[in-house]
Design a protein around this motif. Structure first.
Motif, PDB file in Angstrom:
ATOM      1  N   ASP A  32       0.829  -1.207   0.000  1.00  0.00           N
ATOM      2  CA  ASP A  32       0.000   0.000   0.000  1.00  0.00           C
ATOM      3  C   ASP A  32       0.863   1.258   0.000  1.00  0.00           C
ATOM      4  N   ASN A  33       1.929   1.247   0.813  1.00  0.00           N
ATOM      5  CA  ASN A  33       2.840   2.397   0.855  1.00  0.00           C
ATOM      6  C   ASN A  33       3.516   2.601  -0.497  1.00  0.00           C
ATOM      7  N   HIS A  34       3.914   1.511  -1.125  1.00  0.00           N
ATOM      8  CA  HIS A  34       4.556   1.597  -2.440  1.00  0.00           C
ATOM      9  C   HIS A  34       3.592   2.172  -3.477  1.00  0.00           C
ATOM     10  N   ASP A  35       2.358   1.678  -3.467  1.00  0.00           N
ATOM     11  CA  ASP A  35       1.357   2.183  -4.408  1.00  0.00           C
ATOM     12  C   ASP A  35       1.092   3.668  -4.201  1.00  0.00           C
ATOM     13  N   GLN A  36       1.007   4.100  -2.952  1.00  0.00           N
ATOM     14  CA  GLN A  36       0.755   5.508  -2.654  1.00  0.00           C
ATOM     15  C   GLN A  36       1.920   6.370  -3.138  1.00  0.00           C
ATOM     16  N   ALA A  37       3.139   5.925  -2.892  1.00  0.00           N
ATOM     17  CA  ALA A  37       4.306   6.684  -3.339  1.00  0.00           C
ATOM     18  C   ALA A  37       4.346   6.786  -4.857  1.00  0.00           C
ATOM     19  N   LEU A  38       3.974   5.707  -5.536  1.00  0.00           N
ATOM     20  CA  LEU A  38       3.941   5.722  -6.995  1.00  0.00           C
ATOM     21  C   LEU A  38       2.892   6.700  -7.505  1.00  0.00           C
ATOM     22  N   GLU A  39       1.713   6.703  -6.887  1.00  0.00           N
ATOM     23  CA  GLU A  39       0.653   7.627  -7.297  1.00  0.00           C
ATOM     24  C   GLU A  39       1.070   9.075  -7.099  1.00  0.00           C
ATOM     25  N   THR A  41       4.008  10.332  -7.364  1.00  0.00           N
ATOM     26  CA  THR A  41       5.038  10.754  -8.312  1.00  0.00           C
ATOM     27  C   THR A  41       4.564  10.671  -9.760  1.00  0.00           C
ATOM     28  N   PHE A  42       3.344  10.207  -9.992  1.00  0.00           N
ATOM     29  CA  PHE A  42       2.830  10.054 -11.349  1.00  0.00           C
ATOM     30  C   PHE A  42       2.308  11.386 -11.858  1.00  0.00           C
ATOM     31  N   PRO A  43       2.451  11.772 -13.030  1.00  0.00           N
ATOM     32  CA  PRO A  43       3.180  11.161 -14.131  1.00  0.00           C
ATOM     33  C   PRO A  43       4.578  11.751 -14.256  1.00  0.00           C
ATOM     34  N   ALA A  44       5.554  11.023 -13.865  1.00  0.00           N
ATOM     35  CA  ALA A  44       6.940  11.487 -13.907  1.00  0.00           C
ATOM     36  C   ALA A  44       7.491  11.517 -15.321  1.00  0.00           C
TER      37      ALA A  44
END
Length: 58
Positions: A32-39, A41-44
């Motif tokens: 969940d933490n990984h998904d939140q961090a990815l969201e 930083t999107f769209p990099a």
């Protein structure tokens, strides 16, 4: 102090073992933490908008 992922030193006892349920919860929390961090930083991959300054008034 050592991180959970660090290998124990020779002769060091591992203090706690996690249950299957605890491991599942921990892995879900990490995911969940990984998904939140990815969201966040999107769209990099979007290109940077170039700044074109206006002409100075004459």
């Amino acid at each position: 102090m050592r991180d959970r992922k660090d290998n124990p030193q020779p002769g060091e006892e591992v203090e706690c073992q996690e249950s299957k349920h605890q491991r599942t919860e921990r892995k879900q929390h990490e995911s969940d933490n990984h998904d939140q961090a990815l969201e966040e930083t999107f769209p990099a991959s979007d290109p940077v908008s170039p700044f074109v300054p206006a002409k100075a008034p004459a």
